[in-house]
Design a protein around this motif. Structure first.
Motif, PDB file in Angstrom:
ATOM      1  N   ILE A 138       0.873  -1.170   0.000  1.00 13.98           N
ATOM      2  CA  ILE A 138       0.000   0.000   0.000  1.00 13.98           C
ATOM      3  C   ILE A 138       0.913   1.224   0.000  1.00 13.98           C
ATOM      4  CG2 ILE A 138      -1.734   1.319   1.254  1.00 13.98           C
ATOM      5  CD1 ILE A 138      -2.876  -1.219   0.248  1.00 13.98           C
ATOM      6  N   THR A 139       0.964   1.928  -1.116  1.00 15.01           N
ATOM      7  CA  THR A 139       1.841   3.093  -1.229  1.00 15.01           C
ATOM      8  C   THR A 139       1.026   4.374  -1.107  1.00 15.01           C
ATOM      9  OG1 THR A 139       3.385   1.898  -2.660  1.00 15.01           O
ATOM     10  CG2 THR A 139       3.513   4.300  -2.686  1.00 15.01           C
ATOM     11  N   VAL A 140       1.429   5.227  -0.171  1.00 14.88           N
ATOM     12  CA  VAL A 140       0.811   6.540  -0.002  1.00 14.88           C
ATOM     13  C   VAL A 140       1.857   7.587  -0.367  1.00 14.88           C
ATOM     14  CG1 VAL A 140      -0.330   8.129   1.579  1.00 14.88           C
ATOM     15  CG2 VAL A 140      -0.669   5.667   1.845  1.00 14.88           C
ATOM     16  N   ALA A 141       1.575   8.356  -1.421  1.00 15.95           N
ATOM     17  CA  ALA A 141       2.516   9.373  -1.898  1.00 15.95           C
ATOM     18  C   ALA A 141       2.105  10.748  -1.381  1.00 15.95           C
ATOM     19  CB  ALA A 141       2.556   9.377  -3.423  1.00 15.95           C
ATOM     20  N   PHE A 142       3.083  11.506  -0.911  1.00 16.76           N
ATOM     21  CA  PHE A 142       2.848  12.868  -0.429  1.00 16.76           C
ATOM     22  C   PHE A 142       3.510  13.833  -1.407  1.00 16.76           C
ATOM     23  CE2 PHE A 142       2.147  10.232   3.171  1.00 16.76           C
ATOM     24  CZ  PHE A 142       1.244  10.897   3.982  1.00 16.76           C
ATOM     25  N   VAL A 143       2.706  14.755  -1.940  1.00 14.97           N
ATOM     26  CA  VAL A 143       3.191  15.695  -2.951  1.00 14.97           C
ATOM     27  C   VAL A 143       2.893  17.113  -2.488  1.00 14.97           C
ATOM     28  CG1 VAL A 143       3.038  16.400  -5.368  1.00 14.97           C
ATOM     29  CG2 VAL A 143       2.722  13.990  -4.756  1.00 14.97           C
ATOM     30  N   ALA A 144       3.885  17.980  -2.593  1.00 10.30           N
ATOM     31  CA  ALA A 144       3.681  19.381  -2.201  1.00 10.30           C
ATOM     32  C   ALA A 144       4.879  20.207  -2.643  1.00 10.30           C
ATOM     33  CB  ALA A 144       3.499  19.507  -0.690  1.00 10.30           C
ATOM     34  N   GLU A 145       4.661  21.500  -2.717  1.00  4.31           N
ATOM     35  CA  GLU A 145       5.763  22.433  -2.911  1.00  4.31           C
ATOM     36  C   GLU A 145       6.498  22.562  -1.578  1.00  4.31           C
ATOM     37  OE1 GLU A 145       8.027  23.444  -4.564  1.00  4.31           O
ATOM     38  OE2 GLU A 145       7.113  24.789  -6.035  1.00  4.31           O
TER      39      GLU A 145
ATOM     40  N   GLU B 224       5.794  -2.560   8.487  1.00 11.32           N
ATOM     41  CA  GLU B 224       5.981  -4.012   8.519  1.00 11.32           C
ATOM     42  C   GLU B 224       4.795  -4.747   7.906  1.00 11.32           C
ATOM     43  OE1 GLU B 224       6.704  -4.807  12.615  1.00 11.32           O
ATOM     44  OE2 GLU B 224       8.789  -4.129  12.563  1.00 11.32           O
ATOM     45  N   LYS B 225       3.627  -4.109   7.901  1.00 10.34           N
ATOM     46  CA  LYS B 225       2.428  -4.733   7.324  1.00 10.34           C
ATOM     47  C   LYS B 225       2.246  -4.384   5.852  1.00 10.34           C
ATOM     48  CE  LYS B 225      -0.201  -5.204  11.611  1.00 10.34           C
ATOM     49  NZ  LYS B 225       0.895  -4.837  12.519  1.00 10.34           N
ATOM     50  N   GLY B 226       3.227  -3.714   5.253  1.00 11.04           N
ATOM     51  CA  GLY B 226       3.175  -3.484   3.815  1.00 11.04           C
ATOM     52  C   GLY B 226       2.943  -2.052   3.386  1.00 11.04           C
ATOM     53  N   LEU B 227       2.901  -1.104   4.327  1.00 12.72           N
ATOM     54  CA  LEU B 227       2.734   0.298   3.948  1.00 12.72           C
ATOM     55  C   LEU B 227       4.061   0.860   3.437  1.00 12.72           C
ATOM     56  CD1 LEU B 227       0.892   2.866   3.958  1.00 12.72           C
ATOM     57  CD2 LEU B 227       1.864   3.379   6.202  1.00 12.72           C
ATOM     58  N   THR B 228       3.998   1.597   2.332  1.00 17.70           N
ATOM     59  CA  THR B 228       5.161   2.309   1.798  1.00 17.70           C
ATOM     60  C   THR B 228       4.797   3.782   1.662  1.00 17.70           C
ATOM     61  OG1 THR B 228       6.001   0.398   0.574  1.00 17.70           O
ATOM     62  CG2 THR B 228       6.720   2.560  -0.169  1.00 17.70           C
TER      63      THR B 228
END
Length: 668
Positions: free
Chosen positions: A57-64, A205-209
Motif C-alpha cells: 500500500i503506497t501513499v505518496a505525499f506531494v507538495a511544494e 511491517e504490514k506493507g505500507l510504503t
C-alpha cells in the motif's frame, strides 16, 4: 480515529489477504488432487500468489516546499518515536524523493542514498536500485533516537556547484528562477538524487510504503517519479498551506502532476490544507475560527475544481506535538483524525476492492472452468448410476442398447474434435495478427530510428519533431493492436458460443485478453511525453539530457508496456481455447469409461452390482469435491455469506487440507 486504529485496519487488510492467498493455494491443491491442472493455470496461480504476497500500500505525499508535508508524515506515522524523525524544520526539509518502507529481508534498518550525479546517466532509478554498490548506506539503530536524528539529517544535505554542472544535472533553468536578472555563478543543489529508508514501524511491517516528494523542481526533472512512482501509488496526499492558499507553483503541480492521477484514481486522492494553526487566534472564538477555515476550504475547492469533502484542514505540527506529549485535546484540535479515517476506510477499502477484483478476474474464471468440469462429471456419474439401476433385473438387450447409445456419443465427440480443430486453426491465424501488432522488435526499430534523429538534430525544433514522431508511431502501433484485439476477441466469443449452443458444451466464459489496461497506460505515457516535449525546460536542457530523460523514462516505459502486452498476448493465444479442449478430453474419458463398464456388465451379470456400488462411491466423492470448489469460489469472489462458512476451514495462513484420496476421485 487514531493511528492505532489505522494500524488495526491495516492488520485486518493483511489478514484478509492471507485468507485470499490461502484460498488460491487451496485451489491449486484441488486442481492437483482432481487431476486437471495445466501449465498455463499453474503459471497464472503463481503470478497471482506473487502479486498478493508482494502487494504494498503506497501513499505518496506531494507538495511544494514549506507546506509542512514532511511534518505531516511525522505526525501520521512516526509520532511514536517521541521525536521529529524526518527532518522538517524551516529550510531543512526533504531534498530528494524518499521511499520509506520495511525491508523484511535480513538487511534490517537503513538509509540508502543515491548520488545526484547519477542524473547524468541513462539508467533510471529503478535499474540503479538493483545495484547496491551505487548507493551509500547508513545503518540505523531504531532504539537510539539520537543516532536516528543524526542519520536522517543526511537527507537534507546540499552542496555548492558551478552553474554549468547544475544545468547538466537538470537542476537549473531560467524558468525556475524568473526573478533573477543574471544567472548565478554557483548554485546550491541536493547531494542526493533518491533515498530509500527501511524502518521497523508496525505499519511499514504490514506493507505500507510512504513516498515523500520534494517539490515542483524534482517532479519536473525526474520523469520516472511522475510517470511511474506516483501513478502506481494507491493514495496521493496533495499538501497545501492555509497561510499561503493555492499559489502559482501549487497550481502548476496540481495541473501537471495530480490531475492525471485524479482522472484514474479519484477515491485515492486527498488534499490536505495544512497549518490551520496559523488561523488560530486567541482573540477569536471557536465559531469564528471554524468559519475562517471553512472559507479557506471553499476557496481551495473552487480553485482546484474538486469537492470540498476531499479537502482535509489540519495542523500537522500541533498533531505531532499533541501525540508526543499525549495531549488528546491538542490532537483533537489539530483535526488529523479525519485524514487518518480517510486512509483507513477509503484507501484500504478501495485497495481491497481492486485486489479482490483482479484475483476474481484472473483466478475466478479458472475456478468457473473447474466448476464446469466437476459439475459435468457429477452429472455424468448421476446419469450412469441411474442407467445402472435401471439395468437391475433387465435383460442383456438393455445393456446392448446403452452401449449403442454410448457409441453414438463417441461419433458426436469425433465431430466435435474436427470442428474444434477447424475453429482453432482460424483462431491461431487471427491471434498471430494481434501478436505481430505488438512485436517489441517493431517498437525497438521505431525508438532507435527516432533516437538517431534526435541525436543528429542541431535545432530545438528538429529535436522536438523527432520526439513527436516516436510518440505518433508508437501510438499507431497501439491502435493497430487494439483493432486486432477486438477482432480476435469477437472470434473467441463466437467459438465458445457455437460449442455451447450447437454442441452442448458446458457454458464457460472465455478469458479475454485485457488490452485495455495497456491502452490506458500507454495513452497516459503518450500524454506525459507530449507535455515533456512541449515544456519550456526541455528546450533549456542539453541535447544529451533530453535524450536520456525521454528514452530512459517515457519511451522506455512505453516499450516495457508493449513488450509485456506482447508476452501476455502470446501466452493468452496459446491457452484461451484450453477450456474447450478440456471439455472434449473430459467427454472422451467419460465415454470410454462408460463403454468399458457396460462391456464388463454384458460379459458378467455379477459386474452390475459391483459397478453400481463403485459409481455411487465415485459420485459421493465428486460431490464432496464440488462442495469444496464452491467454497473456494466464495472466498475468491468475496461472497461474504458463503465465504464466512468456507472461512471456518481456513485458519490464519493454514489452508484447507483435503480428506479425500487424490487418486480415488480420478476416473478409471
Amino acid at each position: 480515529m487514531s493511528v492505532k486504529h489505522f494500524e488495526e485496519q491495516l492488520q485486518e487488510y493483511d489478514e484478509w489477504k492471507s485468507r485470499l492467498i490461502c484460498a488460491v493455494e487451496d485451489y491449486q491443491d484441488w486442481l492437483n488432487e482432481f487431476g486437471i491442472g495445466r501449465p498455463d493455470i499453474d503459471l497464472k496461480i503463481m503470478e497471482t500468489l506473487n502479486a498478493l504476497r508482494n502487494d504494498k500500500i503506497t501513499v505518496a505525499f506531494v507538495a511544494e516546499f514549506s507546506r509542512g508535508k514532511t511534518e505531516l508524515i511525522n505526525a501520521l506515522f512516526f509520532a511514536n518515536t517521541g521525536t521529529r524523525l524526518l527532518p522538517s524544520s524551516p529550510g531543512r526539509t526533504t531534498m530528494c524523493p524518499t521511499e520509506i518502507f520495511y525491508d523484511n529481508t535480513d538487511e534490517g534498518a537503513y538509509i540508502r542514498l543515491l548520488a545526484v550525479e547519477t542524473r547524468m546517466e541513462e539508467a533510471p532509478v529503478s535499474e540503479l536500485k538493483k545495484d547496491q554498490r551505487r548507493w551509500m548506506q547508513i545503518d540505523l539503530d531504531p532504539n537510539d533516537p539520537a543516532q536516528l536524528r543524526e542519520a536522517f539529517r543526511e537527507l537534507v544535505s546540499v552542496k555548492e556547484v558551478l552553474l554549468d554542472e547544475a544545468v547538466q544535472l537538470g537542476l537549473y533553468s531560467e524558468d525556475m528562477h524568473p526573478h533573477q536578472k543574471e544567472p548565478p555563478k554557483t548554485l546550491e543543489i541536493p547531494c542526493w538524487r533518491h533515498a530509500i529508508i527501511s524502518y521497523p514501524h508496525p505499519l511499514l511491517e504490514k506493507g505500507l510504503t510512504i513516498l515523500d516528494t520534494p517539490g515542483l523542481n524534482a517532479l519536473g526533472s525526474e520523469p520516472e517519479l511522475t510517470l511511474s512512482m506516483l501513478p502506481s501509488a494507491q493514495a496521493m496526499i496533495f499538501v497545501l498551506a492555509a497561510d499561503t492558499g493555492v499559489t502559482k507553483s501549487d497550481l502548476e503541480i496540481w495541473q501537471k502532476h495530480i490531475k492525471s492521477y485524479r482522472s484514474s484514481n479519484e477515491r485515492g486522492l486527498a488534499v490536505v490544507m495544512n497549518k490551520i494553526d496559523t488561523l488560530w487566534d486567541d482573540l477569536d472564538d471557536a465559531v469564528t475560527i471554524d468559519a475562517s477555515i471553512r472559507a479557506q476550504v471553499t476557496m481551495t475547492a473552487r480553485t482546484l475544481d474538486i469537492d470540498g469533502d476531499a479537502i482535509f484542514p489540519l495542523s500537522a505540527k500541533q498533531a505531532l506535538l499533541g501525540k508526543v506529549k499525549n495531549d488528546a485535546e491538542l490532537v483533537d484540535k489539530s483535526q488529523l483524525a479525519a485524514l487518518e479515517n480517510y486512509l483507513s476506510e477509503s484507501v484500504l477499502g478501495e485497495r481491497q476492492t481492486i485486489l479482490n477484483g483482479l484475483v476474481s478476474e484472473d483466478i475466478g474464471q479458472l475456478v468457473d472452468e473447474s466448476i464446469s468440469i466437476v459439475s459435468s462429471r457429477v452429472g455424468n456419474l448421476s446419469e450412469q448410476l441411474e442407467d445402472l439401476r435401471k439395468l437391475e433385473g433387465e435383460n442383456e438387450a438393455q445393456t446392448l442398447e446403452l452401449m449403442r447409445k454410448t457409441r453414438e456419443e463417441q461419433k458426436i465427440y469425433q465431430k466435435n474434435v474436427e470442428r474444434l480443430r477447424a475453429s482453432r486453426k482460424v483462431f491461431v491465424g487471427q491471434a498471430q495478427k494481434l501478436i505481430d501488432a505488438l512485436n517489441p522488435a517493431t517498437a525497438e526499430e521505431i525508438i532507435q530510428r527516432s533516437k538517431q534523429k534526435m541525436v543528429g538534430s542541431w535545432t530545438t525544433s528538429g529535436m522536438k519533431a523527432a520526439m513527436k514522431t516516436v510518440f505518433e508511431e508508437l501510438h499507431g502501433m497501439l491502435n493497430d493492436a487494439v483493432d486486432n484485439s477486438e477482432e480476435t476477441q469477437r472470434l473467441v466469443k463466437a467459438i465458445y458460443r457455437t460449442f455451447e449452443e450447437e454442441h452442448g458444451f458446458e457454458p464457460v466464459s472465455p478469458r479475454l485478453f485485457a488490452i485495455v489496461r495497456y491502452q490506458l497506460e500507454l495513452e497516459r505515457l503518450f500524454n506525459e511525453g507530449e507535455q515533456f516535449r512541449q515544456s519550456a525546460s526541455t528546450a533549456l536542457m542539453g541535447q544529451g539530457a533530453v535524450v536520456k530523460k525521454l528514452f530512459g523514462s517515457i519511451v522506455g516505459q512505453a516499450y516495457d508496456a508493449l513488450e509485456h502486452a506482447h508476452r501476455e498476448a502470446t501466452v493468452w493465444g496459446g491457452v484461451v481455447l484450453n477450456p474447450l479442449l478440456q471439455q472434449v478430453k473430459e467427454h472422451k474419458q467419460q465415454t470410454e469409461h462408460r463403454l468399458e463398464m457396460l462391456r464388463k456388465i454384458s460379459e458378467s451379470s455379477g459386474e452390475l452390482g459391483e459397478n453400481t456400488e463403485k459409481i455411487s462411491r465415485q459420485l459421493s466423492e465428486f460431490e464432496q469435491q464440488q462442495e469444496r470448489i464452491l467454497k473456494i469460489q466464495a472466498l475468491i469472489e468475496g461472497n461474504d455469506e458463503s465465504a464466512s462458512s468456507a472461512g471456518q476451514e481456513v485458519e490464519g495462513s493454514e489452508c484447507v487440507e483435503s480428506e479425500i484420496d487424490p487418486f480415488a476421485v480420478r476416473l478409471a
